[in-house]
Write a protein that holds these residues in place. Sequence first.
Motif, PDB file in Angstrom:
ATOM      1  N   MET A   1       0.840  -1.162   0.000  1.00  0.00           N
ATOM      2  CA  MET A   1       0.000   0.000   0.000  1.00  0.00           C
ATOM      3  C   MET A   1       0.897   1.240   0.000  1.00  0.00           C
ATOM      4  SD  MET A   1      -3.228   1.022   2.323  1.00  0.00           S
ATOM      5  CE  MET A   1      -2.584   1.196   3.948  1.00  0.00           C
ATOM      6  N   THR A   2       0.545   2.217  -0.794  1.00  0.00           N
ATOM      7  CA  THR A   2       1.301   3.456  -0.884  1.00  0.00           C
ATOM      8  C   THR A   2       0.722   4.478   0.085  1.00  0.00           C
ATOM      9  OG1 THR A   2       1.707   3.046  -3.216  1.00  0.00           O
ATOM     10  CG2 THR A   2       2.092   5.275  -2.429  1.00  0.00           C
ATOM     11  N   GLU A   3       1.596   5.074   0.853  1.00  0.00           N
ATOM     12  CA  GLU A   3       1.158   6.088   1.800  1.00  0.00           C
ATOM     13  C   GLU A   3       1.081   7.442   1.107  1.00  0.00           C
ATOM     14  OE1 GLU A   3       2.961   8.156   5.785  1.00  0.00           O
ATOM     15  OE2 GLU A   3       3.425   6.073   5.392  1.00  0.00           O
ATOM     16  N   ALA A   4      -0.016   8.138   1.292  1.00  0.00           N
ATOM     17  CA  ALA A   4      -0.162   9.475   0.715  1.00  0.00           C
ATOM     18  C   ALA A   4       0.706  10.444   1.504  1.00  0.00           C
ATOM     19  CB  ALA A   4      -1.619   9.903   0.772  1.00  0.00           C
ATOM     20  N   ARG A   5       1.396  11.320   0.794  1.00  0.00           N
ATOM     21  CA  ARG A   5       2.270  12.288   1.443  1.00  0.00           C
ATOM     22  C   ARG A   5       1.854  13.694   1.024  1.00  0.00           C
ATOM     23  NH1 ARG A   5       6.328   9.436   3.808  1.00  0.00           N
ATOM     24  NH2 ARG A   5       7.009   7.531   2.823  1.00  0.00           N
ATOM     25  N   ALA A   6       2.001  14.611   1.958  1.00  0.00           N
ATOM     26  CA  ALA A   6       1.705  16.010   1.677  1.00  0.00           C
ATOM     27  C   ALA A   6       2.806  16.578   0.781  1.00  0.00           C
ATOM     28  CB  ALA A   6       1.627  16.783   2.985  1.00  0.00           C
ATOM     29  N   PRO A   7       2.483  17.610   0.005  1.00  0.00           N
ATOM     30  CA  PRO A   7       3.482  18.190  -0.900  1.00  0.00           C
ATOM     31  C   PRO A   7       4.773  18.628  -0.202  1.00  0.00           C
ATOM     32  CG  PRO A   7       1.309  19.033  -1.444  1.00  0.00           C
ATOM     33  CD  PRO A   7       1.168  18.228  -0.182  1.00  0.00           C
ATOM     34  N   ARG A   8       4.674  19.271   0.951  1.00  0.00           N
ATOM     35  CA  ARG A   8       5.878  19.718   1.667  1.00  0.00           C
ATOM     36  C   ARG A   8       6.714  18.524   2.122  1.00  0.00           C
ATOM     37  NH1 ARG A   8       5.012  25.027   4.129  1.00  0.00           N
ATOM     38  NH2 ARG A   8       5.267  26.388   2.329  1.00  0.00           N
ATOM     39  N   GLU A   9       6.070  17.474   2.555  1.00  0.00           N
ATOM     40  CA  GLU A   9       6.804  16.278   2.966  1.00  0.00           C
ATOM     41  C   GLU A   9       7.551  15.698   1.771  1.00  0.00           C
ATOM     42  OE1 GLU A   9       6.201  11.933   5.113  1.00  0.00           O
ATOM     43  OE2 GLU A   9       4.445  13.043   4.437  1.00  0.00           O
ATOM     44  N   ARG A  10       6.896  15.642   0.605  1.00  0.00           N
ATOM     45  CA  ARG A  10       7.566  15.141  -0.604  1.00  0.00           C
ATOM     46  C   ARG A  10       8.768  16.027  -0.954  1.00  0.00           C
ATOM     47  NH1 ARG A  10       2.175  14.309  -2.359  1.00  0.00           N
ATOM     48  NH2 ARG A  10       2.316  16.135  -3.717  1.00  0.00           N
ATOM     49  N   GLN A  11       8.609  17.352  -0.803  1.00  0.00           N
ATOM     50  CA  GLN A  11       9.722  18.276  -1.064  1.00  0.00           C
ATOM     51  C   GLN A  11      10.882  17.979  -0.122  1.00  0.00           C
ATOM     52  OE1 GLN A  11       7.119  22.002  -0.959  1.00  0.00           O
ATOM     53  NE2 GLN A  11       9.054  22.725  -1.819  1.00  0.00           N
ATOM     54  N   ALA A  12      10.581  17.786   1.149  1.00  0.00           N
ATOM     55  CA  ALA A  12      11.624  17.526   2.146  1.00  0.00           C
ATOM     56  C   ALA A  12      12.329  16.200   1.857  1.00  0.00           C
ATOM     57  CB  ALA A  12      11.026  17.522   3.550  1.00  0.00           C
ATOM     58  N   LEU A  13      11.563  15.191   1.498  1.00  0.00           N
ATOM     59  CA  LEU A  13      12.169  13.897   1.181  1.00  0.00           C
ATOM     60  C   LEU A  13      13.057  13.992  -0.061  1.00  0.00           C
ATOM     61  CD1 LEU A  13       9.102  11.596   1.908  1.00  0.00           C
ATOM     62  CD2 LEU A  13      11.231  11.750   3.235  1.00  0.00           C
ATOM     63  N   ALA A  14      12.616  14.756  -1.048  1.00  0.00           N
ATOM     64  CA  ALA A  14      13.437  14.948  -2.249  1.00  0.00           C
ATOM     65  C   ALA A  14      14.711  15.701  -1.898  1.00  0.00           C
ATOM     66  CB  ALA A  14      12.647  15.702  -3.314  1.00  0.00           C
ATOM     67  N   LEU A  15      14.607  16.658  -0.994  1.00  0.00           N
ATOM     68  CA  LEU A  15      15.783  17.437  -0.608  1.00  0.00           C
ATOM     69  C   LEU A  15      16.836  16.563   0.056  1.00  0.00           C
ATOM     70  CD1 LEU A  15      16.876  20.342  -0.595  1.00  0.00           C
ATOM     71  CD2 LEU A  15      15.904  20.581   1.703  1.00  0.00           C
ATOM     72  N   VAL A  16      16.444  15.708   0.995  1.00  0.00           N
ATOM     73  CA  VAL A  16      17.433  14.879   1.680  1.00  0.00           C
ATOM     74  C   VAL A  16      18.019  13.811   0.761  1.00  0.00           C
ATOM     75  CG1 VAL A  16      16.501  15.336   3.972  1.00  0.00           C
ATOM     76  CG2 VAL A  16      15.765  13.296   2.754  1.00  0.00           C
ATOM     77  N   GLU A  17      17.333  13.504  -0.343  1.00  0.00           N
ATOM     78  CA  GLU A  17      17.866  12.560  -1.324  1.00  0.00           C
ATOM     79  C   GLU A  17      18.885  13.222  -2.261  1.00  0.00           C
ATOM     80  OE1 GLU A  17      17.304   9.254  -1.835  1.00  0.00           O
ATOM     81  OE2 GLU A  17      16.057   9.160  -0.035  1.00  0.00           O
ATOM     82  N   ASP A  18      18.919  14.536  -2.272  1.00  0.00           N
ATOM     83  CA  ASP A  18      19.804  15.294  -3.163  1.00  0.00           C
ATOM     84  C   ASP A  18      21.231  15.280  -2.611  1.00  0.00           C
ATOM     85  OD1 ASP A  18      21.181  17.235  -4.636  1.00  0.00           O
ATOM     86  OD2 ASP A  18      19.463  18.589  -4.702  1.00  0.00           O
ATOM     87  N   GLU A  19      22.156  14.752  -3.391  1.00  0.00           N
ATOM     88  CA  GLU A  19      23.558  14.693  -2.963  1.00  0.00           C
ATOM     89  C   GLU A  19      24.128  16.071  -2.679  1.00  0.00           C
ATOM     90  OE1 GLU A  19      26.155  12.285  -5.374  1.00  0.00           O
ATOM     91  OE2 GLU A  19      24.589  10.787  -5.672  1.00  0.00           O
ATOM     92  N   ARG A  20      23.676  17.059  -3.445  1.00  0.00           N
ATOM     93  CA  ARG A  20      24.156  18.430  -3.218  1.00  0.00           C
ATOM     94  C   ARG A  20      23.711  18.950  -1.853  1.00  0.00           C
ATOM     95  NH1 ARG A  20      27.934  21.130  -5.058  1.00  0.00           N
ATOM     96  NH2 ARG A  20      26.792  23.050  -5.293  1.00  0.00           N
ATOM     97  N   PHE A  21      22.536  18.535  -1.390  1.00  0.00           N
ATOM     98  CA  PHE A  21      22.081  18.947  -0.063  1.00  0.00           C
ATOM     99  C   PHE A  21      23.017  18.388   0.998  1.00  0.00           C
ATOM    100  CE2 PHE A  21      19.278  18.415   3.719  1.00  0.00           C
ATOM    101  CZ  PHE A  21      19.043  19.755   3.965  1.00  0.00           C
ATOM    102  N   CYS A  22      23.434  17.147   0.841  1.00  0.00           N
ATOM    103  CA  CYS A  22      24.388  16.550   1.786  1.00  0.00           C
ATOM    104  C   CYS A  22      25.728  17.280   1.721  1.00  0.00           C
ATOM    105  CB  CYS A  22      24.562  15.058   1.509  1.00  0.00           C
ATOM    106  SG  CYS A  22      23.073  14.094   1.865  1.00  0.00           S
ATOM    107  N   GLU A  23      26.152  17.666   0.534  1.00  0.00           N
ATOM    108  CA  GLU A  23      27.387  18.446   0.397  1.00  0.00           C
ATOM    109  C   GLU A  23      27.253  19.782   1.113  1.00  0.00           C
ATOM    110  OE1 GLU A  23      28.537  18.870  -3.707  1.00  0.00           O
ATOM    111  OE2 GLU A  23      28.299  16.722  -4.062  1.00  0.00           O
ATOM    112  N   TRP A  24      26.084  20.408   0.975  1.00  0.00           N
ATOM    113  CA  TRP A  24      25.836  21.676   1.652  1.00  0.00           C
ATOM    114  C   TRP A  24      25.912  21.502   3.163  1.00  0.00           C
ATOM    115  CZ3 TRP A  24      21.139  23.345   4.267  1.00  0.00           C
ATOM    116  CH2 TRP A  24      21.137  24.687   4.617  1.00  0.00           C
TER     117      TRP A  24
END
Length: 86
Positions: A1-24
């Motif tokens: 089952m897929t959990e529904a996520r709010a837009p801001r949560e999806r943005q935050a999850l995408a951000l932590v997946e970004d290698e550049r964010f980890c570099e920052w």
Amino acid sequence: MTEARAPRERQALALVEDERFCEWLDATSAHPSRWPHNRTTAAAWLREQLGVESLGHLAVSAVAAQAFDEIERRFALWDKKQELPL
């Protein structure tokens, strides 16, 4: 089952997946262990900075959402310039 996520949560999850964010994070905030950030430590750092237990709280906390917007803005500025602000 897929959990529904709010837009801001999806943005935050995408951000932590970004290698550049980890570099920052590596360049701007020291990790207690001195190891480079990865998506797990980046997510933990973000939750700590936002004062939430879960990134899903971004959907219900205006204060956390505002703090997230500021972090996202600072990262985007750094990423665009590829340097640290003075």
